[in-house]
Structures are given as C-alpha cells and as structure tokens.
Scaffold this active site. Structure first.
Site, mmCIF file in Angstrom:
data_model
loop_
_atom_site.group_PDB
_atom_site.id
_atom_site.type_symbol
_atom_site.label_atom_id
_atom_site.label_comp_id
_atom_site.label_asym_id
_atom_site.label_seq_id
_atom_site.Cartn_x
_atom_site.Cartn_y
_atom_site.Cartn_z
ATOM 1 N N SER A 169 33.403 -35.326 -25.065
ATOM 2 C CA SER A 169 33.290 -34.517 -23.851
ATOM 3 C C SER A 169 32.132 -35.010 -23.009
ATOM 4 O O SER A 169 31.131 -35.507 -23.546
ATOM 5 C CB SER A 169 33.064 -33.043 -24.209
ATOM 6 O OG SER A 169 32.733 -32.287 -23.059
ATOM 7 N N TYR A 202 28.460 -26.395 -28.374
ATOM 8 C CA TYR A 202 29.651 -27.227 -28.217
ATOM 9 C C TYR A 202 29.246 -28.643 -27.822
ATOM 10 O O TYR A 202 29.733 -29.631 -28.402
ATOM 11 C CB TYR A 202 30.571 -26.625 -27.161
ATOM 12 C CG TYR A 202 31.699 -27.528 -26.735
ATOM 13 C CD1 TYR A 202 32.852 -27.638 -27.507
ATOM 14 C CD2 TYR A 202 31.620 -28.273 -25.557
ATOM 15 C CE1 TYR A 202 33.899 -28.470 -27.121
ATOM 16 C CE2 TYR A 202 32.653 -29.108 -25.164
ATOM 17 C CZ TYR A 202 33.791 -29.203 -25.952
ATOM 18 O OH TYR A 202 34.814 -30.032 -25.578
#
Length: 246
Positions: free
Chosen positions: A138, A151
């Site tokens: 990500s 995250y």
C-alpha cells in the site's frame, strides 16, 4: 505446460481483477476468500465464462496453521505445484493511535504480515523455480497517515518481507516484489467514496494523474510482475498509486 497461480483474497476488488487477468493470460487460478462464498463463485464463473480455469478455496487467515490448511486444500485440487503467488488478502484498520487495542493490533498483523510469510514458507516445496511472489502492499507504507498507522505499519513490514524473500529465493530464479496501490474504487472504499462527489474529487486530487485508481490498474501491474518480461525485477516496491503524494 500451463502455469498455476494462487491469489489470496481473490473474490472481489483488486484480487478479483488480478485473478481474472492472470486467467486471461492463460494461468489456472486458485483464489481464496474469507467469508463471501457468493462473490468467490461469481469470480470463478466470470473466469470460466471467459474461457479460463479457476477454483475457489475458503481461507481463514489470521490464525495459527492457516497457511498449512490453505496448501492442504490446494493440493487436494490435484494441481502440480504453483508458479505465481499473489498475497493480496488483507484487512484494514481505520483506528487512530489512541484507540488501537492490542487485540486489533495483533489481528491486523496476523492477517497482513504473518499469513503472507507462512503462505510462502509452506509453498517452498511447491513453488517452481523461476516462479513469482507478488505482495500487495500500500502507498500507506511510505506516506504518514496516522489515522491508519497500524495498517500502514503492516504494509511496511510486508515490503521488508519482500526485500528479504527476494534475496532468499533469488538463487532459484524466483522473483519477489511488492505492488503498492493508492486509493482504489473497490467495495472496501464504497461507503465513503461512491455516491459522494466531494470525497471522490478529493481522492482524485491526491493522484498526479487526477483520478481514483481502478482494480484493473493494479491487476495490470501484477500481471507484468508475474510475466517473463519482469524476470530481471526483484526485491522492489512498485508504486501503483497514480503518483499520490508527489
């Protein structure tokens, strides 16, 4: 000989696009799903209707033994080894620093980091020489985003895993890379992105290309890394954010 690909979290969104693209490239695709069996069946049906071959397996990541159970189910399909592993399954955790619990922290790392690690470890005897491992990371791994910091930390860890796996497996001609998407129009983002012109405009403005990503944008990058054309690329994080944060 046709190639076999495993795509974790392949029933919807980016995973579905990746599964469909690899199947279109001639691979037999095994996709996993956590709970949404209907979406998994739909994805298999779409691939089959397009002339490809696919299977769906339920995989409950985040628990000890999850990777071993997955490969046992994979072997039961009668496939001879695996050529491409796409570690796409993951969970988000939009919780700020002051509210993250230890249980939530452990859960997001178990699914996003521990599971990919052991999926590859358990695959070592099945993964063919010259194969590909592609981890879906990500843009949050390189951008400060405190609202999702746990995250983001998992994706930073996944990129470090990519680097080390590339070195560990390079002697067998196996390449290992990460693909780092930005904001992508998937079901995960539907609640705040779709039907909200202001949110959509803001998300699009974060990209140098002026739009929100589509699952196919990411699938094309994964397909390149899975192909022979990417044989000399390994240990890299390929930014697929559309130039976010430039």
């Amino acid at each position: 000989m046709s190639k076999n690909a495993l795509v974790t979290g392949g029933s919807r969104g980016i995973g579905r696009a990746v599964a469909e693209r690899l199947a279109a490239d001639g691979m037999t695709v095994v996709l996993t799903y956590a709970n949404d069996a209907a979406s998994a069946r739909e994805t298999v049906g779409r691939i089959t209707a397009a002339g490809g071959t696919a299977h769906a397996l339920r995989a409950d990541f985040g628990r000890h033994g999850d990777a071993a159970a997955l490969w046992t189910a994979y072997d039961a399909l009668g496939l001879d080894g695996v050529d491409v592993i796409v570690n796409n399954a993951g969970i988000g955790m939009p919780v700020p620093l002051g509210k993250v619990t230890e249980e939530e922290f452990d859960r997001v790392f178990a699914v996003n980091v521990r599971a990919p690690f052991f999926v590859v470890q358990e695959a070592l005897g099945r993964l063919r020489d010259g194969g590909r491992v592609i981890n879906v990371s990500s843009g949050a791994a390189r951008l400060a985003m405190p609202e999702i910091l746990a995250y983001g930390a998992t994706k930073g860890a996944l990129d470090t895993l990519t680097l080390n796996l590339a070195k560990a497996l390079g002697g067998r001609g196996i390449t290992v890379n990460s693909v780092a998407p930005g904001i992508v129009d998937t079901d995960v983002n539907a609640d705040w992105l779709r039907g909200n012109p202001e949110a959509l405009a803001h998300a699009a403005s974060l990209s140098a290309l002026g739009r929100v990503g589509e699952p196919g944008d990411i699938a094309d990058v994964v397909a390149f890394l899975a192909s022979d054309a990417a044989r000399w690329v390994t240990g890299r994080v390929v930014d697929a954010t559309g130039g976010s944060g430039l």
